[in-house]
Design an enzyme around this catalytic site. Structure first.
Site, PDB file in Angstrom:
ATOM      1  CE  LYS A  57      -3.840   2.288   0.771  1.00 16.86           C
ATOM      2  NZ  LYS A  57      -4.864   1.662   1.926  1.00 16.86           N
ATOM      3  CB  SER A  59       0.095   8.299  -0.220  1.00 17.21           C
ATOM      4  OG  SER A  59       0.536   8.162   0.675  1.00 17.21           O
ATOM      5  CB  THR A 111      -2.220  11.341  -0.827  1.00 12.79           C
ATOM      6  OG1 THR A 111      -2.545   9.825  -1.723  1.00 12.79           O
ATOM      7  CG2 THR A 111      -3.552  11.988  -2.152  1.00 12.79           C
ATOM      8  CB  ALA A 112      -2.488  14.046   3.474  1.00 10.53           C
ATOM      9  CG  HIS A 150      -5.184   6.730   8.791  1.00 15.15           C
ATOM     10  ND1 HIS A 150      -5.391   6.759   7.711  1.00 15.15           N
ATOM     11  CD2 HIS A 150      -4.007   6.923   8.414  1.00 15.15           C
ATOM     12  CE1 HIS A 150      -4.263   6.116   6.349  1.00 15.15           C
ATOM     13  NE2 HIS A 150      -3.561   6.287   7.827  1.00 15.15           N
TER      14      HIS A 150
END
Length: 278
Positions: A57, A59, A111-112, A150
């Site tokens: 996983k 971003s 991505t934030a 989150h």
């Protein structure tokens, strides 16, 4: 002979929910074994950059730096609507007032952070912290504001913070797309046949979890940062969607647009390789 593949994902409830069945042998993978490594998303981004994981996983921001060595899978990721990162502060201010001020982020390749940089210029002074330390840093005055993801989305109001901007809502209004948060990557060297097998296995793992939610609870609870059952359930409901089963045309379009915009701003390198191998 059994081949073992390394799989990285976060300890957050959406990932442990999705991968429970795959890791616990509920999904057949003839000739393959999967060994998990649970880390926060920015650690996973950095591990992928170093080539340490076969499957992981990451971003979608990190994907922009990994396309030459890794291919994107169509299942297992986090992409949806109403699930984007939030910019929060201790008191009322504005995004305009934050330009040139220090902002805590959950990783440079998250991505934030990419959405923050795409939102506008002047947000380059960042304090990089694990996502669960951001609110404490803002409360302590180490940063003027923070970008939270989150479980923090569900608890920041109770801790007295103010929402300044929903970067996910901004993205949706700006582009019309759902928000691409994180996807699952596989080494291109695994080949299209094996990558396709893994993609289908992850999809089956999610279907199993949806059919047997009670069975997943102990594993999810063991790894969750936030142990409140309501928060865990809300987290899974928010971040696990039908896009997690299959990106589909709408999801692929969102990812491609995010990467295109990031390339145009010089935030990621350009790449001619296709996103998918399977």
């Amino acid at each position: 002979m059994t081949r073992t593949l390394t799989l990285g994902y976060s300890p957050c409830p959406n990932d442990t929910f999705i991968f429970y069945a795959l890791i616990h042998g509920r999904i057949p993978l003839p000739g393959l074994a999967v060994r998990e490594r649970l880390e926060d998303v920015e650690t996973l981004n950095q591990l992928a950059l170093s080539g340490a994981l076969d499957l992981t996983k990451v971003s979608y921001h990190a994907l922009g730096h990994l396309r030459s060595e890794y291919a994107l899978l169509r299942s297992g990721g986090a992409l949806g609507r109403g699930c984007g990162p939030l910019v929060i502060s201790r008191g009322k201010t504005t995004m305009e007032a934050l330009r040139g001020r220090r902002i805590a982020i959950p990783g440079r390749l998250t991505t934030a952070n990419l959405l923050l940089q795409l939102y506008g210029e002047g947000y380059e002074d960042v304090l990089v912290l694990p996502f669960h330390e951001i609110m404490d840093a803002v409360a302590a005055g180490e940063a003027e504001a923070g970008v939270i993801i989150h479980e923090s989305r569900f608890t920041f109001l109770d801790q007295g913070f103010v929402e300044l901007c929903d970067l996910g809502r901004w993205w949706e209004e700006e582009t019309g797309h759902p928000i691409p948060l994180g996807g699952i990557l596989a080494r291109r060297s695994l080949g299209a046949e094996m990558i396709g097998l893994i993609d289908r296995a992850i999809r089956s793992s999610l279907k199993y979890a949806r059919a047997h939610p009670e069975e997943t609870r102990a594993y999810i609870g063991h790894h969750a940062q936030e142990l409140d059952n309501k928060v865990v359930a809300s987290h899974i409901d928010l971040y696990v969607s039908d896009f997690s089963l299959n990106l589909g045309e709408e999801g692929v379009g969102a990812v491609e647009d995010l990467l295109r915009r990031a390339e145009e701003r010089g935030l990621i390198p350009s790449c001619e390789r296709p996103l998918f191998l399977s």
